[in-house]
Design a protein around this motif. Sequence first.
Motif, short mmCIF file in Angstrom:
data_model
loop_
_atom_site.label_atom_id
_atom_site.label_comp_id
_atom_site.label_asym_id
_atom_site.label_seq_id
_atom_site.Cartn_x
_atom_site.Cartn_y
_atom_site.Cartn_z
N TRP B 221 0.84 -1.21 0.00
CA TRP B 221 0.00 0.00 0.00
C TRP B 221 0.87 1.26 0.00
N LEU B 222 1.91 1.24 0.81
CA LEU B 222 2.74 2.43 0.98
C LEU B 222 3.57 2.73 -0.25
N ILE B 242 0.98 11.19 -7.03
CA ILE B 242 -0.19 11.78 -6.38
C ILE B 242 -1.44 10.95 -6.66
N ASN B 243 -1.63 10.59 -7.91
CA ASN B 243 -2.84 9.84 -8.27
C ASN B 243 -2.90 8.50 -7.53
N TYR B 245 -1.43 7.62 -4.68
CA TYR B 245 -1.65 7.90 -3.25
C TYR B 245 -3.13 8.16 -2.99
N LEU B 246 -3.72 9.00 -3.80
CA LEU B 246 -5.13 9.36 -3.57
C LEU B 246 -6.05 8.19 -3.86
N LEU B 248 -5.50 5.10 -3.55
CA LEU B 248 -5.43 4.11 -2.47
C LEU B 248 -6.21 4.57 -1.23
N THR B 249 -6.21 5.87 -0.96
CA THR B 249 -6.96 6.31 0.22
C THR B 249 -8.45 6.07 0.04
N ALA B 250 -8.98 6.46 -1.11
CA ALA B 250 -10.41 6.24 -1.34
C ALA B 250 -10.72 4.76 -1.39
N THR B 252 -9.31 2.38 0.17
CA THR B 252 -9.29 1.79 1.51
C THR B 252 -10.60 2.04 2.24
N LEU B 253 -11.10 3.26 2.18
CA LEU B 253 -12.37 3.54 2.85
C LEU B 253 -13.49 2.69 2.27
N VAL B 254 -13.54 2.63 0.95
CA VAL B 254 -14.65 1.90 0.32
C VAL B 254 -14.52 0.40 0.59
N THR B 277 -7.93 -3.28 -0.31
CA THR B 277 -7.37 -1.95 -0.06
C THR B 277 -6.27 -1.59 -1.05
N MET B 298 -9.29 9.20 -7.26
CA MET B 298 -10.02 8.67 -6.12
C MET B 298 -11.23 7.86 -6.55
N LEU B 299 -11.89 8.34 -7.60
CA LEU B 299 -13.06 7.61 -8.08
C LEU B 299 -12.67 6.22 -8.58
#
Lengths: 471, 471, 471
Positions: B221-222, B242-243, B245-246, B248-250, B252-254, B277, B298-299
Amino acid sequence: MVNVRRIKFPIFVIICQVVFLVLFGTLVEYDDSAKPNNQDKAHPAAGGIVARMYPMFQDVHVMIFVGFGFLMTYLKRYGYSAVGVNLLIGAFVLQWAIIIRGLLAEHGSKFTISVSDMLTADFAAATVLISFGAVLGKTGPIQLLVMAIIEVVLSQVNEHIGLEMLHVADVGESMFIHAFGAYFGLAVARVLYNDKSDDNPGESTVYHSDLLSMIGTVFLWLYWPSFNGGGVTGDEQHRAVINTYLSLTACTLVTFVVSALIDEKGKFDMVHIQNATLSGGVAVGTAAHMPLNPWGAMLLGAISAVITTIGFKYITPCLASKIKLHDTCGVHNLHGLPGILSAVAGAVMAALSSKEEWGTSLYEIFPEMAASNSTGSVMPGSDRSATVQGGYQMLALVITIAFAIVGGIITGFIMKLPIWDSPEGEKFFDDNHNWNVAEEGFPGLPKSKYESGKSNDDTQINLMSDETKLS
Amino acid sequence: MVNVRRIKFPIFVIICQVVFLVLFGTLVEYDDSAKPNNQDKAHPAAGGIVARMYPMFQDVHVMIFVGFGFLMTYLKRYGYSAVGVNLLIGAFVLQWAIIIRGLLAEHGSKFTISVSDMLTADFAAATVLISFGAVLGKTGPIQLLVMAIIEVVLSQVNEHIGLEMLHVADVGESMFIHAFGAYFGLAVARVLYNDKSDDNPGESTVYHSDLLSMIGTVFLWLYWPSFNGGGVTGDEQHRAVINTYLSLTACTLVTFVVSALIDEKGKFDMVHIQNATLSGGVAVGTAAHMPLNPWGAMLLGAISAVITTIGFKYITPCLASKIKLHDTCGVHNLHGLPGILSAVAGAVMAALSSKEEWGTSLYEIFPEMAASNSTGSVMPGSDRSATVQGGYQMLALVITIAFAIVGGIITGFIMKLPIWDSPEGEKFFDDNHNWNVAEEGFPGLPKSKYESGKSNDDTQINLMSDETKLS
Amino acid sequence: MVNVRRIKFPIFVIICQVVFLVLFGTLVEYDDSAKPNNQDKAHPAAGGIVARMYPMFQDVHVMIFVGFGFLMTYLKRYGYSAVGVNLLIGAFVLQWAIIIRGLLAEHGSKFTISVSDMLTADFAAATVLISFGAVLGKTGPIQLLVMAIIEVVLSQVNEHIGLEMLHVADVGESMFIHAFGAYFGLAVARVLYNDKSDDNPGESTVYHSDLLSMIGTVFLWLYWPSFNGGGVTGDEQHRAVINTYLSLTACTLVTFVVSALIDEKGKFDMVHIQNATLSGGVAVGTAAHMPLNPWGAMLLGAISAVITTIGFKYITPCLASKIKLHDTCGVHNLHGLPGILSAVAGAVMAALSSKEEWGTSLYEIFPEMAASNSTGSVMPGSDRSATVQGGYQMLALVITIAFAIVGGIITGFIMKLPIWDSPEGEKFFDDNHNWNVAEEGFPGLPKSKYESGKSNDDTQINLMSDETKLS
């Protein structure tokens, strides 16, 4: 009544720490590039020393504290000590090595610290932690720090002789770190020999401790190119990185081959995979920045895999039974023999080197060979031929091993003095001797049974003391 | 009597290693920047290729050997094989991929090696290790190396077609690595199908193996931004980082959302957290260097989390029961479906691209679109419109999947030949088949009971064979 | 019947994610250096922001997700939540912090994202994860995300006040991250106090969970220099890295000293080694880039080790029994007290600073001190003396703690609302409450016994429910 055990370690270490603090206060200042008002900042992208060295420094840093630390967690009940005491020794040596190295450098009354010194202090820690592997489970923390105090001085003096007086090349320090650390540790282990270490049930692994140990293995394996290449720049660094990477790949394949071949059922053995796969990093260390060629690096890795795996299977048990030398982690196989292999390879490369094939890299790698070949500034004594340089390389190896063994024997006797914290044989390989140990990893069992061990002082946790309880 | 099993693996691997050595000796030399006398050294801070690529190379290196290796340790009795055989395959493929990629590059009779080639060899290892995930626990080491030999050739040829002939963009190689590796592995798994893999008690996890597996997850992930951005420079690299990183954050939540939603008690499932994730890294791979915009990245991550989690819950069991395709690690969910999603996203982005919005990045990302828009040097055939480029992107996906499935089926049949080391069904998911396995992690129990398994060859460790002993 | 529990978490999180997506879509665009057609590419080696910041960003990234995540796996049955929910909160905060920080920066209607923002978002995650440590095992995922939503806003506003209005220095953010996160979390923990957390058998460790936790410790220890130095350049960065490295070495030695000294048998305690060895990184944080001198950095590390270890032994139990403040991970000791120490050290350094000794670094570190000393552009209000700057530093600490405590109390009451997912006392410290938990790590036992727990919902796994089965 004062508990002597309780205060001996704190007093010993706090004295050392105060001495270190005073020495840092009187001797150490920031490197110019870390001093206030440094103009380095004008070109942040170009970076200077931090941008250039910091990433590889961090790789090596991970090797020392995650790599060595977790590699040694393979014992079933010595994991706290493996990773915890590894951290203690490491942090101790980082300070001590900066002082000793600074004093050896002799640039005026003070010396400086930079990222480069952080890296070389980590290298110094590696030396001591290799020796730690030979005596793992059979020594107390004070004993280990006594060893560290002496070993850092001796290993740095040895390295100083090799680099500054003999002018030999050892970019990945396979001589000055790996061979020195191994033979020093073996000498200590021999002096400290106690027959309770033989066939001790504590010296075994469990399934998950073997897996934890692989964390150490893999990080060492991955970052070894930074270890061998972290101290140089330019094409030397690029070669060091490529050679180490390739050596490790061939080493890994051959380790699996030999591990299966020497097992009567053809199965792999975890101890080989955990250790011998790394020996390619050692084997290529001295000559990593030389033009070994890709196949040459791989060949060195392959040979070291054979030596190391055979060593674990046959030499280590033999040393224990024949000459009473119990080498817990088998550092002789992973660091000693491949260190010698690497030194010899470096000597051969030196003897075969030539201006035609190596270009100006020849003088960067072997500065003493510069004067007789290049025009201009001839320095006295700097007219080495390739063969002579090869001879110096071998001389450095011999001095290193002799220094390590003699130093290790003396250190072993000092460590054996009854004033330290030597564990008795029945407490070998047992965290319980130095740590408040948590219950075993099996929470579902009734509490009253398995937590009793927690309150016992120096007895092994005995989960179910009576076998009849199960039958 | 010669134990065939004991010598088959060593002979197979040593032959491969000797062939690799010979090929390296005859074909591979150092890159110019790693050759002696290179002037790179004149500007060590500016760094050249090592300073520029090495940190991200090391991140990817960690992903391949720590990430993939530990991610697969989740099975309760297959951890040695997960991390150990992962290391074996990885080291094998690094060598083989350098050779195959060098031959495909066709620059004269020899080819060179640099940090850049070390990185792409790691990418090639990822492809094979993804396929490994599909057949984890059901194949022997020789079989896996046979698979690696073939898959490296096919995957590199496929990538060559895509990049050099179709001129498509796939910066994080979601098509050429993730989709290829997944569908290739799935095809192999289908051919090797054995009903002993269904409801096999060995295919389960224990508490600590699930935690060890998270080491793999978190490092993947990192460092995924380095995977997607390691091969490019400048603003493309910055966007890729950047893309990813972002995304992966979205993602993970989903993943947590869907995992709770599809569980009847609303609890999270470790298999989703360990895997889904990460799918955002795959989903954004093809287009990571394109101006997706932060929300677009993110989408993609959010969508892939839904697909992957649903896949683990519903598609994987369905594949097993309906078409006899047993996918141990669920690579279809983590690499296959998100790989397709990523490829489609890349095609859409290509079709929507324009000089107005993308500036000169358009030509850097899609070189074939350069000629018709820019002034100056028109190259034949290089007059692609955005829509045509999008079509080529889709074509590359179709070719990749077809190539992977057909290649995987053929490879599966080769792996099925009885001359290798295929484990029988009852030995699935059991390290004991290929490793000398340590006792279980419960040292407090009486030795005689729990160590008996160690001497048994191919039986599962049976700690207390008779349940009545407990009652 | 709809299971409320099953849908509450998904609905809450998906709403947040949709809001984040919309805000990113309307507010966030790429930094100039990540926009298409950026000329950064012209000088890939010189690198720009990615080459300069990315390696240290990744070190910090590892600290947040591996370091914090695994550090908290020490509890015997809360490891999934430690590393899994750590990932969830981290991924949540990365998004939310980018939005909040962008809004606070107020540069026009939109704001940009670069590697630098990725780093500061990671810093923001650290703040929340420190607070997480105070309530670990006693809160549900929704509660924690509610906490994150509020805490990110408050902590970023607090940091904004400190940096942009008070113009104080806090390079490693020991005030704005460590002290804030600790006191915020403690205030929340006080409000949420439930006496079921006292002497709860779930709040204990097992052997292997303590070792897993050391993975977190060691990675935090290793990469802390990047945490303190990641946000600056040039000589400030070099000093920050050196100071942090040295502080941690002294801190580690003193931690072992104090740990042995305060144990009645002179043994080390894992909780001290896991935590107090890190406090040197916090203690040196505010002033890491100032010319502390090597010995000064080490002294700070040594002092913090004493404070933190004493804190774990005496203060944490006292807080629990006296003021009903149960601090699961002891964040008060590792982040709270050393954060105050660091802030005071920073204030003292500021008060002692002078142009003579610090050179132009003085103005780089304390920009408000520039006008009264340098020639040229005098800015209104920018005529601070050293003493005044020291006063501002102390003011920032006071504001930070007050902000954290008041904010934490309010947040605690919001988290206490019965509409979230607060676990009842008997479900504290138990993964089983939120996760489908695998069997215990002991596969050899008869299946029927130890897998029964898997199907139970909210009961602890009870491997052998009847003790008589063993006797």
